[in-house]
Design a protein around this motif. Sequence first.
Motif, PDB file in Angstrom:
ATOM      1  N   LEU A   5      31.398 -23.292  -4.039  1.00 58.68           N
ATOM      2  CA  LEU A   5      31.899 -22.146  -4.862  1.00 58.68           C
ATOM      3  C   LEU A   5      33.471 -22.238  -5.183  1.00 58.68           C
ATOM      4  CD1 LEU A   5      30.908 -19.651  -6.286  1.00 58.68           C
ATOM      5  CD2 LEU A   5      30.890 -18.318  -4.051  1.00 58.68           C
ATOM      6  N   GLU A   6      33.988 -22.489  -4.049  1.00 56.07           N
ATOM      7  CA  GLU A   6      35.490 -22.471  -4.130  1.00 56.07           C
ATOM      8  C   GLU A   6      35.917 -23.409  -5.267  1.00 56.07           C
ATOM      9  OE1 GLU A   6      39.468 -22.874  -1.092  1.00 56.07           O
ATOM     10  OE2 GLU A   6      37.446 -23.819  -0.485  1.00 56.07           O
ATOM     11  N   LEU A   7      35.377 -24.763  -5.188  1.00 55.22           N
ATOM     12  CA  LEU A   7      35.525 -25.844  -6.241  1.00 55.22           C
ATOM     13  C   LEU A   7      35.200 -25.207  -7.649  1.00 55.22           C
ATOM     14  CD1 LEU A   7      36.198 -28.559  -7.324  1.00 55.22           C
ATOM     15  CD2 LEU A   7      33.764 -29.127  -6.458  1.00 55.22           C
ATOM     16  N   ALA A   8      34.024 -24.540  -7.762  1.00 53.26           N
ATOM     17  CA  ALA A   8      33.566 -24.025  -9.208  1.00 53.26           C
ATOM     18  C   ALA A   8      34.771 -22.907  -9.535  1.00 53.26           C
ATOM     19  CB  ALA A   8      32.208 -23.558  -9.039  1.00 53.26           C
ATOM     20  N   LEU A   9      35.083 -22.036  -8.848  1.00 56.02           N
ATOM     21  CA  LEU A   9      36.215 -20.996  -9.211  1.00 56.02           C
ATOM     22  C   LEU A   9      37.369 -21.781  -9.514  1.00 56.02           C
ATOM     23  CD1 LEU A   9      35.448 -18.266  -6.388  1.00 56.02           C
ATOM     24  CD2 LEU A   9      34.900 -18.160  -9.069  1.00 56.02           C
ATOM     25  N   ALA A  99      22.301 -27.410  -1.013  1.00 57.61           N
ATOM     26  CA  ALA A  99      22.553 -28.608  -0.366  1.00 57.61           C
ATOM     27  C   ALA A  99      21.267 -29.410  -1.185  1.00 57.61           C
ATOM     28  CB  ALA A  99      22.437 -28.510   0.956  1.00 57.61           C
ATOM     29  N   LYS A 100      21.793 -30.961  -1.019  1.00 53.94           N
ATOM     30  CA  LYS A 100      20.629 -31.694  -1.360  1.00 53.94           C
ATOM     31  C   LYS A 100      19.318 -31.611  -0.614  1.00 53.94           C
ATOM     32  CE  LYS A 100      23.656 -35.313  -3.247  1.00 53.94           C
ATOM     33  NZ  LYS A 100      23.145 -35.531  -4.397  1.00 53.94           N
ATOM     34  N   SER A 122      29.683 -31.487  -7.911  1.00 57.85           N
ATOM     35  CA  SER A 122      29.368 -31.842  -6.561  1.00 57.85           C
ATOM     36  C   SER A 122      30.308 -31.991  -5.559  1.00 57.85           C
ATOM     37  CB  SER A 122      28.734 -33.463  -6.640  1.00 57.85           C
ATOM     38  OG  SER A 122      27.849 -33.568  -7.490  1.00 57.85           O
ATOM     39  N   LYS A 123      30.079 -31.488  -4.132  1.00 58.24           N
ATOM     40  CA  LYS A 123      30.743 -31.334  -3.207  1.00 58.24           C
ATOM     41  C   LYS A 123      29.931 -31.163  -1.870  1.00 58.24           C
ATOM     42  CE  LYS A 123      35.475 -29.675  -1.541  1.00 58.24           C
ATOM     43  NZ  LYS A 123      36.529 -28.998  -1.666  1.00 58.24           N
TER      44      LYS A 123
END
Length: 321
Positions: A5-9, A99-100, A122-123
């Motif tokens: 979520l941090e990456l998306a923001l 998660a996967k 992806s992260k």
Amino acid sequence: MSPRLELALASGLVLSPPVSVLGPSPAQDLSAMPEGTQVVQPFRPYHDHFARLGFDTVARSEAPCTDVIVFLPRAKAQARAMVADACRRASGLVVVDGAKTDGIDSVLKDIRKRVAVEGPLSKAHGKIFWFRADGADFSDWAAPETQEVDGFRTAPGVFSADGIDPASALLLSALPKKPGKVIADLGAGWGYLSAGLLSREGVKAVHLVEADHAALECARVNVTDPRARFNWADALTWKAPEHIDTVVMNPPFHTGRTAEPELGQGFIAAAARLLVASGQLWMVANRHLPYEAALSRHFAQVAEVAGNARFKVLHASRPRR
């Protein structure tokens, strides 16, 4: 915050209040969420965590909102129902994080067949993506209004949603005809054990203690005897309103995919705390789980009284103070 979520923001995702967050765990830091964010979490320990942080926290919600964030659970049917619920309530974006190991790739593939998806990113062994709720029809993914197996009401995502758990059936068959006057069913689920207990002799009250709000709602349908008492609570911290003569339980042994015997050990300690001096504990467990040592720490007498290749029924009495 969730690393995805941090990456998306950071990558341009903008959330517009009011925001509803479905199914977060304490591992997700929601401190950056907009003011007025609502958390929907039916699992009591997680619910209480976010309530203590000051979030408007509910077990379920019908309130409309602009954007929704869905943290995927492991159960596929439950995950689909959460996406359908998000689309029904949101007017803006539906953000899906998982998660996967929770099936995020399968959910992404299925959603892409219906709507245009932004991302995915992806992260941390998972993915996050989002799409517009307007025009997205996932009504066929919604949880059924009624779901019954073996004559009992269940729901997507609850323990043993597809039928009577064989360990619980073994435990019920091993219980005495007179199990006690006041009984606590710790981790009662949708009420199978409690329903059976209320058919036994001498029972005055059965307290169903269950952390999963959805499971307890099923139990209210399955157990209609007026001697039943329903408690949406964490069994590890629940305080009984009266003296408990007997505890029965089929305790959980994981919250993720890895076995966590300490959960069952916590249930054993809780049982010893709740019981009167002459009280008895009846429990069932997978045969490989090492509960005997914990039982011996908390009870003066411990014995295996029934079992098979998969499960063991353990009886303990005289709780240590």
